[in-house]
Write an enzyme that holds these catalytic residues in place. Structure first.
Site, PDB file in Angstrom:
ATOM      1  N   ASP A  14       0.952  -1.421  -0.411  1.00  0.00           N
ATOM      2  CA  ASP A  14      -0.092   0.465   0.165  1.00  0.00           C
ATOM      3  C   ASP A  14       0.694   1.393   0.054  1.00  0.00           C
ATOM      4  O   ASP A  14       0.635   1.971  -0.649  1.00  0.00           O
ATOM      5  CB  ASP A  14      -1.445  -0.415   1.607  1.00  0.00           C
ATOM      6  CG  ASP A  14      -1.837  -0.758   1.065  1.00  0.00           C
ATOM      7  OD1 ASP A  14      -2.608  -1.241  -0.240  1.00  0.00           O
ATOM      8  OD2 ASP A  14      -2.640  -0.628   1.994  1.00  0.00           O
ATOM      9  N   ARG A  94       0.105   5.003  17.180  1.00  0.00           N
ATOM     10  CA  ARG A  94      -0.324   6.447  16.134  1.00  0.00           C
ATOM     11  C   ARG A  94      -0.166   7.505  17.258  1.00  0.00           C
ATOM     12  O   ARG A  94      -0.095   8.208  16.175  1.00  0.00           O
ATOM     13  CB  ARG A  94      -1.641   5.845  16.292  1.00  0.00           C
ATOM     14  CG  ARG A  94      -1.964   4.628  15.370  1.00  0.00           C
ATOM     15  CD  ARG A  94      -0.964   4.630  14.504  1.00  0.00           C
ATOM     16  NE  ARG A  94      -1.532   3.411  13.460  1.00  0.00           N
ATOM     17  CZ  ARG A  94      -1.191   2.050  13.614  1.00  0.00           C
ATOM     18  NH1 ARG A  94       0.462   2.142  13.727  1.00  0.00           N
ATOM     19  NH2 ARG A  94      -1.122   1.179  12.520  1.00  0.00           N
ATOM     20  N   ASP A 123      -7.059   2.923  12.965  1.00  0.00           N
ATOM     21  CA  ASP A 123      -6.105   4.419  12.619  1.00  0.00           C
ATOM     22  C   ASP A 123      -6.142   5.462  11.852  1.00  0.00           C
ATOM     23  O   ASP A 123      -5.669   6.308  12.032  1.00  0.00           O
ATOM     24  CB  ASP A 123      -5.027   2.901  11.982  1.00  0.00           C
ATOM     25  CG  ASP A 123      -4.630   2.194  13.357  1.00  0.00           C
ATOM     26  OD1 ASP A 123      -4.603   2.514  14.129  1.00  0.00           O
ATOM     27  OD2 ASP A 123      -4.047   1.780  12.532  1.00  0.00           O
ATOM     28  N   SER A 175      -2.941  -9.577   8.423  1.00  0.00           N
ATOM     29  CA  SER A 175      -2.755  -7.946   7.959  1.00  0.00           C
ATOM     30  C   SER A 175      -2.173  -7.690   9.823  1.00  0.00           C
ATOM     31  O   SER A 175      -2.870  -7.911  11.009  1.00  0.00           O
ATOM     32  CB  SER A 175      -4.104  -7.119   7.807  1.00  0.00           C
ATOM     33  OG  SER A 175      -3.928  -6.019   8.472  1.00  0.00           O
TER      34      SER A 175
END
Ligand code: ARG
Length: 403
Positions: A14, A94, A123, A175
């Site tokens: 990505d 994050r 996220d 993932s």
């Protein structure tokens, strides 16, 4: 003037495709940025890959120490476990990454920050709320929400067309998001909530059934709510967490299979491994039981829940979070002492707790002749304490008492 774009880069498909896609969309300069929160092998060869993909510069920041001391320790002191269980490795990381991105954007004079989060996860919320709060004038790009690719295959095609290096080895069927505080694993067969996770979903813990037949005993010493020694050895914060991940992992500690409520309203199923987090939350909570007075302990349970929700929902940089943390910090003044735990096939047993600030008083607690508690005082206490309910019952049942 061409735009300067900071890309939160991981080296995966990505973000690799994103670098190229953004450079064509904006005809600008791309600076790929990665924060090291202890995600291990993902970082190898990242610079070369970023430059080959079209970035003009690659910046790697070692954030491990800051992550543990300024973020993880706060969540630990707060007892922040989302929906009662998830220690939030991802959610705690994050805001620090958002802070790093805004700092680099300011240093580099960039106009745009781009991230590779999808449009249905937590996220994107955490990154963007963090960035908006710290640098309200910066533009945010989230190509995964808007670009033309509908599948991994289409992204692969684009990558091949543009000579973007993609991994030769087969991708994991999951993932995975990893840092020092834990690993989150989703997608693939895990999306079927009716079946247990296959063994290959777990990365850093052994199956509790296969863990050693002998238990392992560890002692953890805390100072003002923060762990500083393990088994009598002083560790720096990063090593302490890494060591506990190893010790816990080999004893099958810290596996979780959870259904959780995402910020956007979807329920998702995720597998977590967080050996150090589970050990430390257990030990810390045990120490608080020994040291905090009753009302503070009870009140803090509500605060823990609220802090967990704020962190999960991306509101780390918010006034309420800061205010609640000021409360949390004041509760940690005396959280100094030692907890001894036994780890055995995925289970934790508390063996001993000890603190100079312990409010546990054996002479008050004992049922032996050493007892110093004034039993007679309870009579008057209960009379007054129960008075509202006695009064109510007398009225409801139309009973008259004269004395
Ligand atoms: N559900 C977790 C959170 O919102 C982790 C999200 C990322 N998970 C992943 N496997 N990439 O904090």
């Amino acid at each position: 003037m061409a735009d300067k774009i900071i890309v939160a880069y991981s080296g995966g498909l990505d973000t690799s495709v994103m670098v190229k896609w953004l450079s064509l969309k904006y005809d600008g300069e791309i600076i790929a940025v990665c924060g090291d929160l202890g995600q291990k092998d993902e970082l190898c060869g990242l610079e070369e890959k970023a430059l080959k993909t079209g970035a003009s510069k690659f910046i790697l920041k070692d954030l491990k120490y800051e992550f543990i001391t300024e973020y993880v320790w706060k969540a630990l002191k707060a007892g922040a476990l989302y929906e009662g269980t998830y220690p939030m490795a991802c959610a705690i990381g994050r805001p620090l990454l958002a802070k790093m991105l805004t700092e680099i954007a300011q240093e580099e004079g960039a106009d745009i920050i781009a991230h590779g989060c999808t449009g249905k996860g937590n996220d994107q919320v955490r990154f963007e709320v963090g960035i908006q709060t710290l640098a309200p004038d910066i533009k945010i790009e989230a190509p995964l929400r808007t670009w033309e690719f509908k599948s991994r295959e289409e992204e692969m095609e684009y990558a091949l067309m543009h000579n973007i290096p993609v991994k030769a080895k087969k991708d994991s069927p999951y993932s995975i998001d990893e840092n020092l505080w834990g690993i989150a694993v989703e997608c693939g067969v895990l999306e079927d909530a009716t079946i247990p996770p296959p063994e290959d979903a777990f990365q850093i813990t052994v199956n509790p059934k296969k863990a050693p037949g002998e238990s392992e005993v560890i002692s953890i010493h805390f100072e003002k709510g923060v762990p500083v020694w393990v088994n009598g050895i002083h560790f720096d914060p990063v090593t302490l967490v890494s060591e506990l991940n190893k010790i816990g992992g080999r004893n099958g500690i810290g596996r979780m299979d959870l259904i959780e409520n995402r910020v956007v309203g979807i329920k998702s199923r995720e597998i977590y491994e967080a050996p150090a987090a589970v050990i430390l939350h257990n030990a810390h909570h045990e120490l608080e039981k020994l040291i905090l007075d009753k009302e503070t302990f009870r009140y803090k349970q509500d605060v823990s829940n609220k802090v967990a929700n704020l962190i999960y929902d991306g509101l780390w940089f918010s006034p309420l979070f800061n205010s609640l943390m000021a409360f949390v910090d004041s509760t940690q003044e005396n959280i100094t002492g030692e907890i001894v735990l036994e780890l055995y096939k995925g289970n934790i047993t508390i063996l001993s707790r000890n603190s100079e600030f312990s409010l546990y008083n054996k002479e008050l607690a004992t049922y032996t002749s050493e007892d110093t508690f004034d039993h007679k005082a309870s009579e008057g206490f209960i009379k007054i304490y129960g008075l509202p309910y006695k009064t109510m019952s007398l009225v409801n049942n139309k009973i008259k008492v004269t004395a």
